[in-house]
Motif scaffolding. Structure first.
Motif, short mmCIF file in Angstrom:
data_model
loop_
_atom_site.label_atom_id
_atom_site.label_comp_id
_atom_site.label_asym_id
_atom_site.label_seq_id
_atom_site.Cartn_x
_atom_site.Cartn_y
_atom_site.Cartn_z
N LYS A 1 12.58 -1.65 -2.19
CA LYS A 1 11.43 -2.07 -2.98
C LYS A 1 10.51 -0.91 -3.33
CE LYS A 1 11.30 -6.72 -0.96
NZ LYS A 1 10.49 -7.68 -0.15
N ASN A 2 10.47 0.12 -2.48
CA ASN A 2 9.56 1.24 -2.69
C ASN A 2 10.06 2.44 -1.89
OD1 ASN A 2 8.44 0.90 0.07
ND2 ASN A 2 7.56 -0.97 -0.82
N VAL A 3 9.36 3.57 -2.03
CA VAL A 3 9.82 4.80 -1.39
C VAL A 3 9.72 4.71 0.13
CG1 VAL A 3 7.56 5.96 -1.49
CG2 VAL A 3 9.67 7.32 -1.51
N GLU A 4 8.75 3.97 0.65
CA GLU A 4 8.63 3.82 2.09
C GLU A 4 9.85 3.11 2.67
OE1 GLU A 4 4.95 1.91 2.96
OE2 GLU A 4 3.71 3.60 2.31
N GLU A 5 10.27 2.04 2.01
CA GLU A 5 11.45 1.31 2.46
C GLU A 5 12.70 2.17 2.31
OE1 GLU A 5 13.98 -2.55 1.05
OE2 GLU A 5 11.80 -2.82 1.21
N THR A 6 12.74 3.00 1.25
CA THR A 6 13.87 3.89 1.03
C THR A 6 14.05 4.85 2.20
OG1 THR A 6 13.60 3.78 -1.37
CG2 THR A 6 14.82 5.67 -0.49
N LEU A 7 12.96 5.45 2.66
CA LEU A 7 13.02 6.38 3.78
C LEU A 7 13.45 5.67 5.07
CD1 LEU A 7 9.78 8.45 3.02
CD2 LEU A 7 12.16 9.18 2.71
N GLU A 8 12.99 4.45 5.25
CA GLU A 8 13.39 3.68 6.44
C GLU A 8 14.87 3.35 6.42
OE1 GLU A 8 11.68 2.94 9.22
OE2 GLU A 8 10.16 4.27 8.34
N LYS A 9 15.38 2.95 5.25
CA LYS A 9 16.81 2.64 5.13
C LYS A 9 17.65 3.89 5.37
CE LYS A 9 16.82 -1.77 4.02
NZ LYS A 9 17.49 -2.79 4.86
N ALA A 10 17.16 5.04 4.89
CA ALA A 10 17.90 6.29 5.11
C ALA A 10 18.02 6.58 6.61
CB ALA A 10 17.19 7.43 4.39
N LYS A 11 16.94 6.34 7.35
CA LYS A 11 16.97 6.57 8.78
C LYS A 11 17.99 5.65 9.46
CE LYS A 11 12.12 8.00 9.13
NZ LYS A 11 10.79 7.63 9.67
N GLU A 12 18.06 4.40 8.98
CA GLU A 12 18.96 3.42 9.59
C GLU A 12 20.43 3.82 9.42
OE1 GLU A 12 18.26 -0.45 8.06
OE2 GLU A 12 16.13 -0.46 8.58
#
Length: 400
Positions: free
Chosen positions: A386-397
């Protein structure tokens, strides 16, 4: 009653005389407007797919061109005309202090209409809106003290009474990017409380890229809007060589709004393949002959190949060549793309220059496609966020 040959000849001469005098009577602004309109009419690659009535555009703005008396008025007229294309990949080579900032290069906030509310859906990390304290999810009520709906009219196409979601999003992006001569004042409501923010517009960062080792398995490279700088190739090689033993690599393209060139793109992708492979399809209209030209662009291996897992991060500020690299890695089957839909900048651009005023301008003349045939602007990341914050979290996962 039939006209004699002599009478017909007199009428023909009179018509030609009036036509030639009308041409000579045109101001330089009228001449350049017709040249501007004609160049787009002949070469713009998306008139049909965007359902743009370009003849209606001519009718609207040619009447305005008759009243133009100076360069500033003419630049404003051309800027208004480009709004009819409702995409950030068309622009002039000159601007006024009152001109709008270009999108997505100078935008830093993503506002979307959700029913009857305007909500902040994304923020460009480390730029004005983010640094001013604005947050994703806030409801925006005013821009520069004026209602949003009223101001959008300045950017919506005039050739039609029906305005699509893409047209409205273009208008929103343009409005909140602001103009060069004014501070932006954004009024929001949060938890029932009214707040005002004044984000400063920041230029791009100076460093070409940033890289680091996140952990023993994962390396990270972020490209800072430098895909048009050939010096990036050497810097990228140094970064990748230092990270090449890592099992995972995150390539962050969330800060590449201004595009770049295909030499840099091929050089980057060439470090991840061991044979020549296709990464993008081009399509060009040969309108004089009612034919289309298609060709495929390829990536060739270069230097030492990185063989680990690759994760490409993209977002609303991944534009043009950044979008090309993202769909290229997907076509090469060498990366998982994570993020929001990208900037959606249309095609590959060409540059033009008007005869009288010498004003330069650019717009897309080629359509671009993923190898699977999907238009580049319609590409959706495999892991959609949905946004860049979620993108960074998904990358970590997935990568850590």
């Amino acid at each position: 009653m039939k006209l004699s040959l002599l009478t017909k000849a007199i009428f023909t001469i009179a018509f030609l005389f009036l036509t030639e005098n009308n041409i000579f009577a045109q101001t330089k602004y009228q001449k350049d407007f017709y040249e501007f309109w004609s160049d787009i009419n002949k070469h713009y690659a998306y008139l049909e797919s965007q359902n743009i009535d370009w003849n209606k555009v001519k009718e609207i703005y040619s009447a305005q061109a008759e009243k133009v008396t100076n360069d500033n008025e003419f630049i404003q007229l051309l800027e208004d005309t480009l709004n009819e294309l409702y995409n950030g990949h068309s622009s002039l080579s000159i601007n006024l202090n009152t001109s709008n900032r270009l999108i997505p290069s100078w935008s830093d906030i993503r506002i979307e209409k959700d029913q009857n509310k305007y909500l902040i859906k994304d923020l460009r990390k480390g730029f004005g809106a983010d640094l001013a304290g604005l947050k994703i999810g806030m409801q925006v009520t005013l821009f520069n003290g004026v209602s949003i709906d009223e101001q959008l009219k300045s950017f919506l196409p005039q050739f039609t009474d029906y305005h699509s979601p893409k047209m409205y999003q273009y208008a929103l992006d343009m409005l909140f990017a602001g103009t060069h001569d004014k501070k932006r004042v954004i009024t929001v409501v949060e938890n029932g409380e009214r707040k005002t923010f004044e984000p400063v517009s920041y230029a791009n960062r100076n460093e070409l890229l940033y890289y680091k080792v996140i952990n023993e398995n994962t390396g990270y490279v972020k490209i800072n809007n430098s895909l048009g700088n050939n010096n990036l190739i050497g810097e990228f090689d140094k970064a990748l060589d230092s990270l090449i033993s890592n099992k995972n690599l995150i390539l962050d393209l969330t800060e590449t709004p201004s595009g770049g060139n295909s030499t840099v793109a091929r050089a980057i992708m060439g470090r991840f393949v061991n044979k020549v492979l296709p990464y993008q399809i081009h399509e060009f209209d040969e309108k004089d002959y009612d034919t289309k030209r298609h060709w495929v662009e390829y990536v060739s291996p270069r230097k030492k190949t990185y063989k680990g897992n690759v994760y490409i991060l993209v977002g609303h500020w991944t534009g043009s060549m950044g979008e090309g690299i993202a769909i290229g890695f997907d076509a090469l089957d060498r990366a998982t793309v994570i993020g929001t839909p990208m900037a959606g900048l249309l095609g590959a651009i060409s540059n033009f220059r008007l005869t009288e005023t010498k004003i330069g301008f650019q717009f897309p003349t080629e359509r671009l496609y993923h190898i699977n045939g999907i238009p580049r602007e319609d590409f959706i990341p495999k892991i959609l966020c949905k946004n860049v914050e979620e993108t960074l979290e998904k990358a970590k996962e997935v990568a850590f």
